[in-house]
Write an enzyme that holds these catalytic residues in place. Structure first.
Site, PDB file in Angstrom:
ATOM      1  CB  CYS A   1      -0.939   0.018   1.200  1.00 16.37           C
ATOM      2  SG  CYS A   1      -2.224  -1.221   1.058  1.00 16.37           S
ATOM      3  CG  HIS A   2       0.561   3.844   2.021  1.00 15.50           C
ATOM      4  ND1 HIS A   2      -0.405   3.443   2.886  1.00 15.50           N
ATOM      5  CD2 HIS A   2      -0.058   4.504   1.032  1.00 15.50           C
ATOM      6  CE1 HIS A   2      -1.580   3.867   2.437  1.00 15.50           C
ATOM      7  NE2 HIS A   2      -1.394   4.509   1.319  1.00 15.50           N
ATOM      8  N   GLY A   3       4.396   1.068   0.899  1.00 19.57           N
ATOM      9  CA  GLY A   3       5.812   0.749   0.831  1.00 19.57           C
ATOM     10  C   GLY A   3       6.546   0.640   2.149  1.00 19.57           C
TER      11      GLY A   3
END
Lengths: 427, 205
Positions: free
Chosen positions: B169-171
């Site tokens: 999702c956001h690394g």
């Protein structure tokens, strides 16, 4: 409550006379949105959007009640019941598309309404309470829209619910018990779906109640107008009916044209395809995004990436997101300029059109984009501007700006726009 | 100012008439410091109603908490005997993904090599595993950022730069001890409460 020259309600036949003595409901309507409510004669089309918001709410309530007759709020069949509405229920596709796009229309109208208020200084005394009640309606709308988006129980519904209730989990100490309490479990499931449905059905009626207060509070000083100069005499006003019922009718027609083009030609344009995949707690969509009308706030939420003074970045983001709306409650005291309308405020107007408006559009664009560069840095800059605009720029403008001379009255302003017209009383 | 003075006048007038009205009862009940029997009745009635309202509000608030059937699923037993070193399984605990991972000696060494002072959420592998079962890493499969399910448990999934888990999702990158090493997540993957009930069975929750 109204100006002394307001038309008085006169029951026209035996029945209305009988009714007027027992339950003066027609009199109430006549004074609220009829010929008994004098309104500034110079309102432009931006003053349509309050009525349009009321129309949008009615569309949502009617289509929503019908949808609830076919929908089942149960984790295993919720998704299937929505597909049942789309495929099997007579005209079900139309009612559901109208409800889903109706939410978008509602937000388009309300955002225009809010920005109208921001530009024309509608939040200033004596209308602070109107502004505050409007913000309460906006918060209720956001809660209602969020819970409504969870009901189809698709992937975005599920993961949206998880991310948003997870925001409460960021609160220190009490966060996790609150999150569990909100969901009725440790993750979104049947309990959460059921209570969201219950509240999604309730809140529109709460909104309706607050709208009545909003209009009540508005009708005490009366409507504002594009000059921001208060009504001084009968010449400055016309009766709401037939003048503004007719003008609003044009706006309502335009509203339904846009609404119908969405419903019939692009019903899924504003939605997300992942919500047509049934909810799956074991697999996350690659890119979780809320509905478009939450994008600016989602961008502010994600703009905080580093801890600050022992406050975790996640909590900062949550605080900033809530603060971005709560801040607006203080607006009547942040913008202290005595001049209401942006038309007469050269500096304010520049910061409005070249600062605030692009800033919110950029935030919306970043909120819909994946959380990677360059969107992160852009949303950080835009978030910083958003807060600076209200907390620093507006108070400074109010002190240093020299406003343009105001017209002596609404009538004078109207006649200046139409040189050659003669002054004559409104009929 | 005028208004205030006016109110004070009205108030003292009311008090005077009240005093004359309650003169009889005052002699019977005692009139110390201007407290009258009627005041006591008012406070008692309001308190009684208040206690009643709170006692009804409590069940109305508590019904929102997890119900008995949800709590009944609050603990899960997992048989770990079939998980080979280097493998992991994804199972469900409290309706959320649970990762059980059998670490290889290389992965254990990699986790132990990192000084905890360098970590965002300083914890050693010992802190995150049970004594004598250092090779079993049991964590929630819920990213501590915004609750996505990280990759890296099933065969063939990306494990991220530190060989543990990677949240798409956001690394956020997690290492072989499930600790946050890179990305926006604030804390390590949560280790639920669990115990080994036999050498190959764990009871979570």
């Amino acid at each position: 409550m109204s100006f002394p020259w307001a038309n008085e309600y006169k029951p026209s036949n035996a029945f209305t006379r009988y009714l007027d003595e027992r339950l003066p409901l027609p009199r109430f309507v006549y004074n609220a949105v009829g010929a008994g409510y004098p309104v500034p004669r110079n309102l432009n089309y931006f003053w349509n959007f309050g009525v349009l918001a009321g129309v949008a709410l009615m569309v949502q309530i009617v289509t929503g009640i019908v949808l609830a007759m076919h929908y089942a709020a149960e984790g295993t069949i919720a998704f299937a019941s929505v597909e049942h509405i789309m495929r099997d229920v007579n005209a079900g596709w139309f009612i559901r598309y109208a409800h889903a796009n109706g939410a978008s229309m509602f937000f388009i109208v309300v955002y225009t309404h809010i920005f109208r208020g921001l530009f024309y200084g509608s939040y200033k005394p004596p209308r602070e309470m109107v502004w505050h009640l409007g913000l309460v309606i906006f918060l209720l709308m956001m809660a209602t829209a969020f819970m409504g988006y969870v009901l189809p129980w698709g992937q975005m519904s599920f993961w949206g619910a998880k991310v948003i209730t997870g925001l409460f989990g960021a609160i220190p100490l009490v966060g996790e018990p609150i999150q569990t309490w909100l969901l009725g479990g440790f993750a979104p499931d049947n309990a959460a779906l059921n209570r969201f449905f219950s509240l999604h059905y309730l809140l529109p009626f709460v909104i309706l109640g607050v709208i009545i207060l909003h209009i009540w509070a508005l009708h005490i000083p009366g409507s504002s107008n594009p000059t921001g100069v208060e009504v001084k005499s009968e010449q400055d006003t016309v009766p709401f009916h037939p003048y503004y019922t007719a003008k609003d009718g044009v706006g309502v027609a335009a509203f339904f044209l846009l609404f119908a083009s969405l419903v019939f030609f692009a019903p899924n344009m504003l939605g997300h395809p992942d919500n047509y995949i049934p909810a799956n707690p074991m697999s996350t969509p690659a890119h979780i995004v809320p509905e478009w009308y939450f994008w600016p706030f989602y961008a502010i939420l994600r703009a905080f990436t580093v801890d600050f003074f022992f406050i975790p970045a996640k909590l900062l983001g949550v605080l900033a997101m809530f603060a971005s709306i709560l801040l607006l409650f203080f607006l009547p005291w942040l913008d202290t300029s005595a001049v209401r309308s942006g038309h007469y405020r050269p500096l304010f107007r520049k910061f409005f059109w070249f600062g605030l408006v692009p800033c919110v559009i950029i935030l919306a664009w970043c909120g819909g984009a994946p959380a990677e560069e360059p969107y992160v840095i852009i949303s950080q800059i835009a978030s910083a501007y958003y807060f600076a605009h209200f907390l620093i720029i507006l108070p400074i403008i109010a002190r240093v700006e020299t406003p343009k001379p105001l017209p002596n009255s609404i009538t004078e302003a109207v006649l200046a726009n139409h040189a050659g017209t003669k002054l004559q009383p409104a009929e | 100012m005028d208004r205030k003075a006016g109110w004070a006048k009205v108030e003292s007038g009311i008090m005077e008439s009240m005093a004359s009205l309650t003169e009889d009862s005052a002699t019977a009940g005692g009139d110390q410091g201007g407290v009258r029997r009627r005041d006591f009745i008012n406070v008692a009635a309001a308190s009684f109603a208040g206690v009643g309202a709170v006692s009804v509000a409590l069940p109305l608030i508590n019904q929102m908490n997890p119900s008995a059937d949800v709590l009944a699923e609050a603990s899960t037993e997992v048989d770990v005997s079939a998980i080979a070193p280097g493998q992991a399984i994804k199972t469900i605990f409290r309706k959320q993904p649970l990762f059980v991972r059998h670490l290889t000696p290389a992965e254990i060494a990699a986790a132990e090599k990192v000084p905890t002072s360098e970590l965002r959420d300083p914890q050693s592998l010992e802190d995150r595993t049970k004594a004598g079962h250092k090779q079993w890493l049991v964590t929630m499969g819920v990213c501590t950022h915004l609750g996505c399910v990280p990759l890296g448990a099933a065969a063939g999934e990306v494990k991220g730069e530190f060989g543990g888990y990677f949240c798409p999702c956001h690394g956020s990158h997690y290492d072989t001890a499930g600790r946050i090493r890179k990305g926006p997540a604030p804390t390590n993957l949560m280790v639920p409460e669990y115990a080994f009930t036999s050498p190959t069975v764990i009871k979570v929750g």
